[in-house]
Design a protein around this motif. Structure first.
Motif, mmCIF file in Angstrom:
data_model
loop_
_atom_site.group_PDB
_atom_site.id
_atom_site.type_symbol
_atom_site.label_atom_id
_atom_site.label_comp_id
_atom_site.label_asym_id
_atom_site.label_seq_id
_atom_site.Cartn_x
_atom_site.Cartn_y
_atom_site.Cartn_z
ATOM 1 N N GLY A 52 0.819 -1.208 0.000
ATOM 2 C CA GLY A 52 0.000 0.000 0.000
ATOM 3 C C GLY A 52 0.853 1.258 0.000
ATOM 4 N N HIS A 53 1.888 1.267 0.825
ATOM 5 C CA HIS A 53 2.819 2.392 0.918
ATOM 6 C C HIS A 53 3.462 2.642 -0.448
ATOM 7 C CE1 HIS A 53 6.382 4.631 2.311
ATOM 8 N NE2 HIS A 53 5.715 4.863 3.431
ATOM 9 N N ALA A 56 1.023 4.021 -3.111
ATOM 10 C CA ALA A 56 0.791 5.455 -2.930
ATOM 11 C C ALA A 56 1.952 6.268 -3.495
ATOM 12 C CB ALA A 56 0.591 5.769 -1.451
ATOM 13 N N THR A 79 -4.883 6.538 11.638
ATOM 14 C CA THR A 79 -4.761 5.108 11.347
ATOM 15 C C THR A 79 -4.110 4.367 12.511
ATOM 16 O OG1 THR A 79 -2.582 5.278 10.244
ATOM 17 C CG2 THR A 79 -4.553 5.532 8.859
ATOM 18 N N VAL A 104 -7.259 -6.016 4.408
ATOM 19 C CA VAL A 104 -7.786 -4.928 3.574
ATOM 20 C C VAL A 104 -7.524 -3.573 4.230
ATOM 21 C CG1 VAL A 104 -9.910 -3.913 2.630
ATOM 22 C CG2 VAL A 104 -9.518 -6.383 2.456
ATOM 23 N N VAL A 105 -7.784 -3.486 5.518
ATOM 24 C CA VAL A 105 -7.571 -2.228 6.249
ATOM 25 C C VAL A 105 -6.089 -1.863 6.258
ATOM 26 C CG1 VAL A 105 -7.743 -1.136 8.519
ATOM 27 C CG2 VAL A 105 -9.664 -2.462 7.632
ATOM 28 N N THR A 106 -5.231 -2.852 6.462
ATOM 29 C CA THR A 106 -3.786 -2.600 6.491
ATOM 30 C C THR A 106 -3.285 -2.094 5.144
ATOM 31 O OG1 THR A 106 -3.482 -4.273 8.205
ATOM 32 C CG2 THR A 106 -1.537 -3.648 6.943
ATOM 33 N N LEU A 107 -3.768 -2.666 4.063
ATOM 34 C CA LEU A 107 -3.404 -2.199 2.725
ATOM 35 C C LEU A 107 -3.826 -0.744 2.540
ATOM 36 C CD1 LEU A 107 -2.290 -2.944 -0.142
ATOM 37 C CD2 LEU A 107 -4.648 -3.533 -0.736
ATOM 38 N N PHE A 108 -5.039 -0.420 2.939
ATOM 39 C CA PHE A 108 -5.550 0.950 2.830
ATOM 40 C C PHE A 108 -4.729 1.911 3.697
ATOM 41 C CE2 PHE A 108 -8.486 4.313 4.319
ATOM 42 C CZ PHE A 108 -8.677 4.953 3.099
ATOM 43 N N PHE A 109 -4.416 1.495 4.921
ATOM 44 C CA PHE A 109 -3.612 2.339 5.807
ATOM 45 C C PHE A 109 -2.207 2.535 5.240
ATOM 46 C CE2 PHE A 109 -6.094 1.588 10.041
ATOM 47 C CZ PHE A 109 -7.186 2.257 9.501
ATOM 48 N N LEU A 111 -1.541 2.832 2.086
ATOM 49 C CA LEU A 111 -1.709 3.899 1.087
ATOM 50 C C LEU A 111 -1.610 5.270 1.753
ATOM 51 C CD1 LEU A 111 -4.661 2.420 -0.990
ATOM 52 C CD2 LEU A 111 -2.418 3.025 -1.911
ATOM 53 N N ILE A 112 -2.274 5.430 2.874
ATOM 54 C CA ILE A 112 -2.258 6.720 3.581
ATOM 55 C C ILE A 112 -0.843 7.060 4.038
ATOM 56 C CG2 ILE A 112 -3.057 7.925 5.658
ATOM 57 C CD1 ILE A 112 -5.713 6.330 5.319
#
Length: 195
Positions: A52-53, A56, A79, A104-109, A111-112
């Motif tokens: 995710g990181h 982004a 987060t 899923v949440v970890t992937l999204f976090f 990205l942030i």
């Protein structure tokens, strides 16, 4: 080869820098529910966060997305706070029970968190569009290596606290998550977004 080490070390130091402790806090919150027995789940979550990181950074470097820095700097501690609060709510429950949701949440976090470093990385990276992908991947390898270092340290600390000090897994989760909340909450409150 020296360029590889430059970007790899940049990724490594990005997480392990004492002044950039938000990554470490997130990794602590992410791993607190787990033990070494859950190493596959831990590795999955850590790798998804790195993916995710990296996504982004790629989207930002190639000018696909751009987010206001003050919003990202607010969302990063949010987060961390949400992850630690989730741990409090799940204290005493088996680790990895909702691994799909966590993934899923970890992937999204991830990205942030990646957006938080995007502007700085864009200034460092050189070359045309074709020359940006390899340094990004080298940087991502450094990020992943540093995450594994942090996660291993947290799991070792958990092992020591639970076996030597006789903390239950639940008490370890409560204490470690409360610590993370105590550090992250002021970051949220003092964010520029409120000004």
């Amino acid at each position: 080869m020296s360029e590889f080490w430059f970007y790899f070390n940049l990724g490594l130091k990005h997480v392990l820098d004492i002044n950039a402790y938000d990554h470490v806090l997130f990794m602590i919150a992410l791993v607190v529910p787990f033990t070494f027995k859950n190493w596959k789940d831990v590795l999955l979550l850590v790798t998804l966060f790195t993916i995710g990181h990296t996504m982004a950074l790629i989207l930002s470097v190639y000018n696909v997305v751009g987010v206001k820095a003050s919003l990202v700097e607010f969302l990063i501690p949010v987060t961390i706070l949400l992850t630690a609060i989730y741990n409090l709510a799940g204290a005493g429950k088996p680790a990895g029970k909702n691994i799909t949701v966590s993934a899923v949440v970890t992937l999204f976090f991830g990205l942030i968190h990646g957006l938080g470093f995007a502007n700085y990385f864009k200034m460092i990276i050189k070359g045309n569009a074709e020359g940006k992908l390899l340094p990004l991947l080298e940087f991502a390898l450094g990020i992943e290596a540093s995450h594994i270092i942090v996660v291993t340290a947290v799991l070792l600390l958990a092992l020591l606290v639970q076996h030597l000090l006789k903390f239950s897994r639940r008490d370890w989760m409560l204490v470690a998550s409360a610590f993370v909340i105590g550090v992250a909450l002021p970051m949220v409150i003092e964010s520029e977004i409120w000004q």
